[in-house]
Write an enzyme that holds these catalytic residues in place. Sequence first.
Site, PDB file in Angstrom:
ATOM      1  N   ASP A 191      -0.808   2.194  -5.369  1.00 23.76           N
ATOM      2  CA  ASP A 191      -0.795   0.758  -5.653  1.00 23.76           C
ATOM      3  C   ASP A 191      -2.062   0.341  -6.385  1.00 23.76           C
ATOM      4  OD1 ASP A 191      -1.954   1.404  -2.946  1.00 23.76           O
ATOM      5  OD2 ASP A 191      -2.586  -0.687  -3.076  1.00 23.76           O
ATOM      6  N   HIS A 240       0.819  -1.214   0.000  1.00 21.94           N
ATOM      7  CA  HIS A 240       0.000   0.000   0.000  1.00 21.94           C
ATOM      8  C   HIS A 240       0.857   1.270   0.000  1.00 21.94           C
ATOM      9  CE1 HIS A 240      -4.218   0.554  -0.188  1.00 21.94           C
ATOM     10  NE2 HIS A 240      -4.504   0.743   1.074  1.00 21.94           N
ATOM     11  N   ASN A 275      -9.584   3.060  -1.821  1.00 21.19           N
ATOM     12  CA  ASN A 275     -10.132   4.049  -0.890  1.00 21.19           C
ATOM     13  C   ASN A 275      -9.363   5.365  -0.868  1.00 21.19           C
ATOM     14  OD1 ASN A 275     -12.329   2.474  -0.129  1.00 21.19           O
ATOM     15  ND2 ASN A 275     -11.139   1.415   1.440  1.00 21.19           N
ATOM     16  N   ASN A 301      -7.044   6.153   3.542  1.00 18.57           N
ATOM     17  CA  ASN A 301      -8.461   6.391   3.267  1.00 18.57           C
ATOM     18  C   ASN A 301      -8.895   7.838   3.394  1.00 18.57           C
ATOM     19  OD1 ASN A 301      -8.394   3.636   2.997  1.00 18.57           O
ATOM     20  ND2 ASN A 301      -9.753   3.219   4.717  1.00 18.57           N
TER      21      ASN A 301
END
Length: 184
Positions: free
Chosen positions: A91, A19, A112, A66
């Site tokens: 990513d 991530h 997100n 997020n």
Amino acid sequence: MKMIVGLGNPGKKYERTRHNVGFMVVDELSFRYQTPWKKSKFNGMTSSIVVNGEKMLLVKPLTFMNLSGECVRPLMDYYDISANDVMIIYDDLDLPTGKIRLRQKGSAGGHNGMKSLIQHLKTQEFNRIRIGVDRPANGDVLNYVLGDFPKSEHADIIAAIKKSADAIEAWSNKSFADVMNQFN
């Protein structure tokens, strides 16, 4: 001025996770130009580089993935940067590990961090580099993206990080369409 935003999660725990490839790309640029990171008042880390006479603001939101838009939008407003001069690096589960794909617009695709950016920027039309991390075989996406790359993928990810940084440097004196043609 252009704004280059690497998406990721802050903290040592997430440093080398799938991530965090966006953070890894802006860290590569900061390393290349030997520029320090500073905490901004907009809940992010920033660093400035000049590439071929073009000033670029590197950004690592500290809001966690997020909520990335909560850092990026205020920085854009503060520096008066339009969405056309923003590039987001993140990513992508739909690309093979190490593959990069440049795009000028698009949906969040279930990501997100991108959902937050689209919500706060109020547009889907901004430049992006998607870096492939592949999909987990077992379907456990959350643990997969928050997991480290296995050694067998290190060479591919390092190559993708360097290629992404090269694309950003090329954007300093080429149109994004030309950069897409060169690097896709």
